[in-house]
Design an enzyme around this catalytic site. Structure first.
Site, short mmCIF file in Angstrom:
data_model
loop_
_atom_site.label_atom_id
_atom_site.label_comp_id
_atom_site.label_asym_id
_atom_site.label_seq_id
_atom_site.Cartn_x
_atom_site.Cartn_y
_atom_site.Cartn_z
N ASP A 9 0.80 -1.34 0.03
CA ASP A 9 -0.23 0.05 -0.21
C ASP A 9 0.89 1.22 -0.03
O ASP A 9 2.20 1.26 -0.02
CB ASP A 9 -0.92 -0.09 1.18
CG ASP A 9 -2.13 0.74 1.12
OD1 ASP A 9 -2.34 1.49 0.06
OD2 ASP A 9 -3.25 0.57 1.88
N GLU A 11 0.13 4.53 1.85
CA GLU A 11 -0.35 5.49 3.07
C GLU A 11 0.67 5.10 4.00
O GLU A 11 0.95 6.26 4.66
CB GLU A 11 -1.78 5.47 3.55
CG GLU A 11 -2.53 5.99 2.65
CD GLU A 11 -3.21 5.13 1.58
OE1 GLU A 11 -4.57 5.24 0.87
OE2 GLU A 11 -2.68 3.84 1.55
N HIS A 61 -2.88 -0.36 -3.70
CA HIS A 61 -3.35 1.13 -3.46
C HIS A 61 -4.28 1.59 -4.49
O HIS A 61 -3.79 1.38 -5.70
CB HIS A 61 -2.22 2.09 -3.20
CG HIS A 61 -2.66 3.53 -2.81
ND1 HIS A 61 -3.57 3.91 -1.77
CD2 HIS A 61 -2.66 4.21 -3.72
CE1 HIS A 61 -3.77 5.16 -2.06
NE2 HIS A 61 -2.91 5.39 -3.40
N HIS A 105 -1.60 1.25 6.79
CA HIS A 105 -1.93 2.03 7.49
C HIS A 105 -3.09 1.66 8.54
O HIS A 105 -3.50 0.57 8.40
CB HIS A 105 -2.42 3.33 6.72
CG HIS A 105 -3.51 2.63 5.72
ND1 HIS A 105 -4.96 2.68 6.25
CD2 HIS A 105 -3.51 2.27 4.54
CE1 HIS A 105 -5.55 2.01 5.21
NE2 HIS A 105 -4.91 1.92 4.12
N HIS A 116 -7.77 4.83 7.19
CA HIS A 116 -8.99 4.44 6.40
C HIS A 116 -9.25 3.01 6.41
O HIS A 116 -8.24 2.41 6.60
CB HIS A 116 -9.13 5.31 5.24
CG HIS A 116 -8.08 4.59 4.29
ND1 HIS A 116 -6.77 5.30 4.18
CD2 HIS A 116 -8.63 3.89 3.38
CE1 HIS A 116 -6.39 4.40 3.18
NE2 HIS A 116 -7.16 3.68 2.75
N GLU A 135 -7.68 -2.68 7.24
CA GLU A 135 -7.17 -3.49 6.15
C GLU A 135 -5.96 -4.40 6.58
O GLU A 135 -5.89 -5.56 6.06
CB GLU A 135 -6.46 -2.54 5.19
CG GLU A 135 -7.48 -1.61 4.61
CD GLU A 135 -7.02 -0.32 3.61
OE1 GLU A 135 -5.96 -0.47 3.30
OE2 GLU A 135 -7.55 0.50 3.42
#
EC number: 3.4.11.-
Length: 274
Positions: A9, A11, A61, A105, A116, A135
């Site tokens: 990802d 972030e 992502h 994240h 998020h 996640e």
């Protein structure tokens, strides 16, 4: 021969702190793509030093076309592009020895940088068997369905705390410390790469056998809360989806893979109302 799966990802990459870094229209997006690619390469190098012969990287992502394939380690196979049946975990199966989650994240409504849960403007909370998950947790359970352990996770300090609360044995690398949602104390990338390489190698060499998969047997009760009631109502087109609050739905899946795919389907329908 060791076989490693990497889900990447953006972030949770050092230096990535706001929307200009995470979306293709952002003025700093191309810099962030390079930072992401370099961190993944450092993880790959550590895995190879530990004896990995096969390494699959899944770009996880947004548009899922972020990683610069021309700059990736030549021994890596890359899954690029979205509309995948297993999304962030596309390509995982029971032939892998371990999973690395790079650039992850914290979950939605926590204090991490850019926190998020899958789709920030649509999903406000996800629960699996009445436990709030993000996640990291959900993707770890997907790997566990195939009896593959997540052994290493990189991101900010808030994510690291969530990882340790979920599975104390998983190794984490903190590449930045959250100051606010859009601000972080970031470790210089060259140092991150050295730490990434060292920690991945050490984890795979010394701790692989002691980190067990996280698996849930039996049926899975999935709950997803959305940003508004209209989004929840749109998901009722799927048989078996139940509205339990104005903005929250529930679905009972036979296993984690079905639950994961249903979460993606629910999110797609909810997002269609935007």
């Amino acid at each position: 021969m060791m076989k490693i799966y990497i889900s990447a990802d953006i972030e949770g990459i050092s230096g990535v702190v706001n929307g200009s870094h995470t979306a293709p229209q952002g003025y700093d997006y191309n810099r962030a793509r390079k930072l992401m690619t370099d961190e993944v390469n450092a993880a790959v190098k550590g895995a190879k030093l530990a004896g990995a012969a096969t390494i699959l990287v899944n770009d996880a992502h947004g548009p899922m076309t972020n990683l610069l394939i021309e700059e990736l380690d030549e021994d890596v196979v890359l899954i690029s592009g979205n509309k995948k049946s297993l999304g962030m975990m596309e390509g995982i199966d029971n032939t892998y020895d371990a999973v690395l989650l790079i650039g992850y994240h914290a979950r939605h409504n926590s204090s991490g940088v850019l926190a998020h849960s899958y789709y920030g403007s649509v999903v406000s909370e996800v629960k699996v068997n009445d436990n709030v998950v993000g996640e990291f947790e959900f993707n770890t359970l997907v790997a566990g369905q195939y009896n593959v352990p997540v052994v290493f996770v990189s991101g900010d300090d808030v994510l690291s705390q969530q990882v340790k609360s979920f599975h104390t044995e998983i190794e984490t690398l903190i590449v930045k410390r959250a100051v606010s949602r859009y601000t972080a104390e970031c470790i210089q990338p060259k140092k991150v790469h050295r730490l990434m390489e060292e920690n991945v190698q050490k984890t795979l060499t010394e701790k692989l056998k002691s980190i067990l998969p996280r698996r849930i047997e039996g049926k899975i009760e999935l709950e997803v809360a959305f940003s508004n009631s209209g989004m929840a109502e749109a998901t009722l087109l799927i048989p078996g989806v139940m509205l339990i609050e104005p903005n929250r739905v529930k679905y009972v899946a036979n296993d984690m893979i079905e639950a994961y795919k249903m979460r993606m389907a629910l999110t797609t329908l909810a997002a269609s109302t935007l």
